[in-house]
Design a protein around this motif. Sequence first.
Motif, short mmCIF file in Angstrom:
data_model
loop_
_atom_site.label_atom_id
_atom_site.label_comp_id
_atom_site.label_asym_id
_atom_site.label_seq_id
_atom_site.Cartn_x
_atom_site.Cartn_y
_atom_site.Cartn_z
N GLY A 265 0.82 -1.21 0.00
CA GLY A 265 0.00 0.00 0.00
C GLY A 265 0.85 1.25 0.00
O GLY A 265 2.08 1.18 0.11
N TYR A 266 0.19 2.41 -0.13
CA TYR A 266 0.94 3.66 -0.25
C TYR A 266 0.49 4.74 0.73
O TYR A 266 1.09 5.80 0.81
CB TYR A 266 0.86 4.20 -1.69
N SER A 267 -0.59 4.48 1.49
CA SER A 267 -1.04 5.51 2.43
C SER A 267 -0.14 5.53 3.66
O SER A 267 0.56 4.56 3.95
CB SER A 267 -2.49 5.25 2.85
N ALA A 268 -0.20 6.67 4.40
CA ALA A 268 0.72 6.88 5.53
C ALA A 268 0.53 5.87 6.65
O ALA A 268 1.45 5.62 7.43
CB ALA A 268 0.55 8.30 6.07
N GLY A 269 -0.66 5.26 6.73
CA GLY A 269 -0.93 4.29 7.79
C GLY A 269 -0.19 2.97 7.63
O GLY A 269 -0.17 2.15 8.55
N PHE A 270 0.42 2.75 6.47
CA PHE A 270 1.16 1.50 6.25
C PHE A 270 2.64 1.73 6.52
O PHE A 270 3.25 2.63 5.93
CB PHE A 270 0.95 0.99 4.82
N ILE A 271 3.20 0.95 7.44
CA ILE A 271 4.60 1.11 7.83
C ILE A 271 5.39 -0.09 7.31
O ILE A 271 5.05 -1.23 7.61
CB ILE A 271 4.74 1.17 9.38
N GLU A 272 6.42 0.18 6.53
CA GLU A 272 7.25 -0.89 5.92
C GLU A 272 7.74 -1.88 6.98
O GLU A 272 8.21 -1.48 8.05
CB GLU A 272 8.44 -0.22 5.20
N SER A 273 7.61 -3.16 6.69
CA SER A 273 8.11 -4.20 7.59
C SER A 273 8.32 -5.45 6.77
O SER A 273 8.18 -5.42 5.55
CB SER A 273 7.11 -4.47 8.72
#
Length: 333
Positions: A265-273
Amino acid sequence: MKTSILAANEPHTIAVAAAAIQAGELVAFPTETVYGLGANALNAAAVEKIYVAKDRPADNPLIVHVASPRDIETLVSVIPPIAQRVIQLFMPGPISVVLPKSAVVPSITTAGLETIVVRCPSHPVARALIKAAGVPIAAPSANLSGRVSPTKAEHVLSDLDGRIPYIIDAGTLEYGLESTVIDCTGPTPILLRPGAITKEMLEVAIGPIDTAGSQSPVKSPGMKYRHYAPHTPVLLFTGHPQDTEAAILTMVAKLPPTERVAIIGYSAGFIESNFVRTLSADPIKAAPLLFGALRELDTTSVSRIIVQGYDDRGVGAAIMNRLRKAASSMIEL
Ligand code: TXA
Ligand code: MG
């Protein structure tokens, strides 16, 4: 068969790969869109090997690649004015044109069709290879049939190791989405596959174009097959980014603790992990990383890959075309 990886910038790579093509062997090579699996397009026995290596259905024709737009002439019986314009404006580049074929092209290359898809790639390694081989190169995407197109040499290796002699590794690619395919055999051009050269760009250049689906029978044989599909089920959310972001986060929060899912996803609520790939909100920047993200997450133990959809405009339309084919289910908001 042992599969050798040749580095694109090694001095002998192009000569070795071109000799293999001339000898009727297969070479996987980079283009600006995705990696292709190439053979001499004029050698029926060589082209047959492509279908075998990929497990590709025999009724799915191949794109023929040339080093320079003027090399299209011998492969086709006529180039109508609209096709001339597409070629002039967008080639070399990520677009393929359907035209009536000439007699020099064996029927296996076009799967028995009287038309041929021609493309002049812009990737310097692709052009150098075709030039050195001295023949047009038939090349579908270098994945097993039905799988996600490869955007790295390691993707090709994971699908075709032991099935082909050579892979030229040139690292990551500019577009990461297969070329736009436009049919210029009739009075009105038809967009058979959206790509980085968008419908909007084409309409500015050549006027109105139809979209595949409005015709029957199937104009582009490959489009009827399920494509681009990872093994893991893909759940696609479509709608306004704020809505898809909220819906995905809510769904994930409600999952039982035993279920692990992946998110692209690309919205700010998604944090790379480990299980989350964050792409750009700009589809042009997201496209080169999308297929790689799908392939990587497919090797994890997640039960589902949840994907945040893009707006169906411009390159977003091309991304959504591939994601809809990859998805086993969709939630439209
Ligand atoms: O970007 C690309 O186009 C990549 C790189 C390697 O050039 N190639 C690629 O090839 O995506 P492939 O085979 O994966 O997709 C070619 C599509 C298929 O859907 C096929 O059915 C369609 O083009 N096609 C090929 N020949 C055709 C023809 N004569 N008429 C209509 N569609 C055709
Ligand atoms: Mg393909």
